[in-house]
Scaffold this active site. Structure first.
Site, PDB file in Angstrom:
ATOM      1  CD  GLU A 144      -3.195  -0.525   0.743  1.00  0.00           C
ATOM      2  OE1 GLU A 144      -3.246   0.348   0.273  1.00  0.00           O
ATOM      3  OE2 GLU A 144      -3.591  -1.742  -0.285  1.00  0.00           O
TER       4      GLU A 144
ATOM      5  CB  CYS B 183      -1.688   7.727   1.575  1.00  0.00           C
ATOM      6  SG  CYS B 183      -2.888   6.533   2.078  1.00  0.00           S
TER       7      CYS B 183
HETATM    8  P1  NAD Z   1       7.935   4.461   4.685  1.00  0.00           P
HETATM    9  O1  NAD Z   1       8.482   3.538   4.077  1.00  0.00           O
HETATM   10  O2  NAD Z   1       8.734   5.297   5.516  1.00  0.00           O
HETATM   11  O3  NAD Z   1       8.060   3.002   6.364  1.00  0.00           O
HETATM   12  C1  NAD Z   1       7.324   2.119   6.709  1.00  0.00           C
HETATM   13  C2  NAD Z   1       7.717   1.339   7.437  1.00  0.00           C
HETATM   14  O4  NAD Z   1       9.020   0.831   6.847  1.00  0.00           O
HETATM   15  C3  NAD Z   1       8.300   1.350   8.754  1.00  0.00           C
HETATM   16  O5  NAD Z   1       7.360   0.635   9.373  1.00  0.00           O
HETATM   17  C4  NAD Z   1       9.642   1.673   8.886  1.00  0.00           C
HETATM   18  O6  NAD Z   1      10.292   1.362  10.158  1.00  0.00           O
HETATM   19  C5  NAD Z   1       9.796  -0.034   7.680  1.00  0.00           C
HETATM   20  N1  NAD Z   1      10.985   0.649   7.326  1.00  0.00           N
HETATM   21  C6  NAD Z   1      11.825   2.407   7.053  1.00  0.00           C
HETATM   22  N2  NAD Z   1      12.339   2.315   6.122  1.00  0.00           N
HETATM   23  C7  NAD Z   1      12.472   0.608   6.397  1.00  0.00           C
HETATM   24  C8  NAD Z   1      13.956  -0.138   5.075  1.00  0.00           C
HETATM   25  N3  NAD Z   1      14.710   0.698   4.454  1.00  0.00           N
HETATM   26  N4  NAD Z   1      14.101  -1.128   5.374  1.00  0.00           N
HETATM   27  C9  NAD Z   1      12.820  -2.572   5.878  1.00  0.00           C
HETATM   28  N5  NAD Z   1      11.447  -0.831   6.930  1.00  0.00           N
HETATM   29  C10 NAD Z   1      11.159   0.251   6.633  1.00  0.00           C
HETATM   30  O7  NAD Z   1       6.893   5.346   5.018  1.00  0.00           O
HETATM   31  P2  NAD Z   1       6.364   5.654   5.592  1.00  0.00           P
HETATM   32  O8  NAD Z   1       7.211   7.575   5.811  1.00  0.00           O
HETATM   33  O9  NAD Z   1       6.291   6.125   7.126  1.00  0.00           O
HETATM   34  O10 NAD Z   1       4.540   6.304   5.630  1.00  0.00           O
HETATM   35  C11 NAD Z   1       4.935   7.619   3.930  1.00  0.00           C
HETATM   36  C12 NAD Z   1       4.465   6.831   2.583  1.00  0.00           C
HETATM   37  O11 NAD Z   1       3.177   5.945   3.149  1.00  0.00           O
HETATM   38  C13 NAD Z   1       3.885   7.900   2.199  1.00  0.00           C
HETATM   39  O12 NAD Z   1       4.372   7.520   0.827  1.00  0.00           O
HETATM   40  C14 NAD Z   1       2.094   7.243   2.110  1.00  0.00           C
HETATM   41  O13 NAD Z   1       1.601   7.744   0.674  1.00  0.00           O
HETATM   42  C15 NAD Z   1       2.343   6.123   2.262  1.00  0.00           C
HETATM   43  N6  NAD Z   1       1.533   5.748   2.795  1.00  0.00           N
HETATM   44  C16 NAD Z   1       0.322   4.648   2.013  1.00  0.00           C
HETATM   45  C17 NAD Z   1      -0.937   4.747   2.726  1.00  0.00           C
HETATM   46  C18 NAD Z   1      -2.083   3.414   1.818  1.00  0.00           C
HETATM   47  O14 NAD Z   1      -2.712   2.362   2.030  1.00  0.00           O
HETATM   48  N7  NAD Z   1      -1.970   3.361   0.272  1.00  0.00           N
HETATM   49  C19 NAD Z   1      -1.078   4.772   3.835  1.00  0.00           C
HETATM   50  C20 NAD Z   1      -0.330   5.542   4.752  1.00  0.00           C
HETATM   51  C21 NAD Z   1       1.018   5.993   3.953  1.00  0.00           C
END
Ligand code: NAD
Length: 458
Positions: free
Chosen positions: A213, A247
């Site tokens: 997502e 998002c």
């Molecule tokens: P992110 O990708 O930085 O982090 C998400 C998760 O991934 C966190 O739990 C984090 O600990 C983990 N993570 C981060 N870096 C990692 C790595 N290198 N290796 C493994 N795991 C890792 O995202 P965010 O900043 O938490 O969220 C923002 C993004 O999420 C935006 O792009 C937003 O559009 C998207 N989003 C999408 C939805 C949806 O339903 N489609 C909902 C909310 C947010």
């Protein structure tokens, strides 16, 4: 003997529990969905507080978009679980005579759910509902950036669930990477595209299926033939709720140039009506999650700032901001904004707006405001996005049986309502043949049988 690392141990224990077959029992699933509901209801006040500390999330928004969404998902699953889990009869063709065909939904096993920080409760609990309804064990990995909600979930979940069924693993990127080394039966990830790629690559090592997502730049196209006041209200609400950190928030406006001035005037009024003279003092307006994101967003505050633009670093406050005369080459148009900044671009003909949207990666959501049914169809037919909402923003998530998810760069897979149950289930095809009849046609020798086969296949 080597002591297994904590993460491996949890996965091992869940796998062992899953193998007992207990989670397959529908009453077990119902019981656990009810426990989840109880856990949320009994900790409502603490959840509100954690969300307020993390994001200054107003209680109303938390009640609607976090707790409300989770409870709705649980109630819906409880209402439908008996129907969802029933094997579905499929018509077997005459060539299979005598046979019955059915599709059984069976749980996948041990699943990992990784959440993002913007809706830190909803993005873990809503998929968990699907995972439990489908009969899986689940490990939740909250986002470390929503620190308070992450701590709270780590505290609450073990009080209500046996860790063999639902466990929380708290931590940052390192913990996430540790988890991704494990073999899961499904990984459900919410976050950014770059991390999505990391998750998918890790899953590929074990051939683990994934839902990703993700996000992207969701356009909001406004036609001249619209109800200006409602359009403005619905855009302002969807864009500035949670301080733009949604998002599916409209990322940018693409407005028919004939109504741009009037629409922007209405938007200005709306922002004032919603958040008052000083939005910084409004109890209904959120804050940016952390300093890094605050700094990133401040770089966009250049150009023709028509509304807002004020910031307060100590509070991580950015006013609801509208920037006019934005070009596609501007930094604010290069990546998902994910904050309370609304760039405005204009178009002359609808076809032009469609072409501009189609020149970009497929977004998670697309919004189109117009009373013209023909134009609505044109936009639907000629664009591709995870979902569409006509004449409103964000509200598409309120229809549980509308599958939610992205397409192309905005994601893989879908959930909510029945789609969540299906995501966390394997649809097992079963053909059951009778011994009453045994058609000889398929057996060798094939001499003289080809004609009959060809006739049957016509
Ligand atoms: P992110 O990708 O930085 O982090 C998400 C998760 O991934 C966190 O739990 C984090 O600990 C983990 N993570 C981060 N870096 C990692 C790595 N290198 N290796 C493994 N795991 C890792 O995202 P965010 O900043 O938490 O969220 C923002 C993004 O999420 C935006 O792009 C937003 O559009 C998207 N989003 C999408 C939805 C949806 O339903 N489609 C909902 C909310 C947010």
């Amino acid at each position: 003997m080597l002591v297994p690392p904590k993460v491996s141990n949890i996965v091992f224990q869940q796998r062992k529990f899953f193998a007992t077959g207990k989670t397959k029992d529908i009453s077990f699933r119902i019981q656990h969905l009810k426990i989840l509901k109880q856990a949320i209801l009994e900790n409502e006040a603490a959840i509100f507080k954690a969300l307020q500390t993390d994001l200054n999330k107003p209680v109303f928004e938390a009640a609607l978009s976090e707790i409300g969404v989770c409870l709705e998902e649980i109630n819906y699953a409880l209402k439908n679980i008996n129907i969802w889990t029933k094997p579905k009869k499929i018509k077997a063709p005459i060539t299979q005579f005598i046979a019955s065909a059915q599709v059984y939904s069976e749980p996948l096993g041990v699943v990992l759910i990784v959440g993002a920080w913007n809706y830190p409760l909803q993005l873990l609990i809503s998929p968990l509902v699907g995972a439990l309804a489908a009969g899986n064990c689940a490990i939740l990995k909250p986002s470390e950036l929503a620190t308070n909600t992450s701590h709270l979930l780590t505290e609450i979940i073990p009080k209500y669930f046996n860790p063999e069924v639902v466990a929380v693993v708290e931590g940052g990127i390192e913990t996430s990477q540790q988890l991704l080394e494990e073999k899961f039966d499904y990984i459900f990830f919410t976050g950014g595209s770059e991390v999505g790629k990391i998750v998918m690559a890790a899953a590929a090592k074990h051939l683990t299926p994934v839902t990703l997502e993700l996000g992207g730049k969701s356009p909001c196209i406004v036609d001249a033939d619209t109800h200006l006041e409602y359009t403005a209200k619905r855009i302002v609400w969807g864009k500035f709720m949670n301080a733009g950190q949604t998002c599916i928030a409209p990322d940018y406006l693409l407005v028919d140039k004939r109504i741009k001035r009037d629409l922007l005037a209405q938007i200005k009024n709306c922002i004032h009506d919603f958040y008052g003279d000083e939005p910084e003092k409004s109890p209904d307006y959120g804050r940016i999650i952390n300093q890094k994101h605050f700094n990133r967003l401040c770089k966009y505050l250049d150009g023709d700032v028509l509304i807002g633009g004020e910031t307060n670093p100590s509070e991580r406050y950015i006013a609801p901001t509208v920037i006019d005369r934005v070009g596609w080459e501007d930094p604010v148009m290069q990546e998902e904004i994910f904050g309370p900044i609304l760039p405005v671009l204009e178009y002359t003909e609808l076809n032009e707006a469609i072409a501009l949207v189609n020149a970009k990666p497929k977004p998670l959501a697309l919004y189109f405001f117009s009373k013209d049914k023909q134009k609505q169809q044109t936009v639907l037919q000629q664009t591709s996005s995870g979902g569409v909402c006509i004449n409103d923003t964000v509200m598409q998530v309120g229809v549980l049986d509308l599958p939610f998810g992205g397409v192309g760069e905005s994601g893989i897979g879908r959930y909510h309502g029945k789609a969540s149950f299906e995501t966390f289930s394997h649809q097992k095809s079963v053909l059951n043949k009778s011994f009453l009849v045994d058609m000889k046609l398929r057996y060798a020798p094939y001499k003289d049988k080809l004609k009959i086969l060809k006739w049957l296949m016509k």
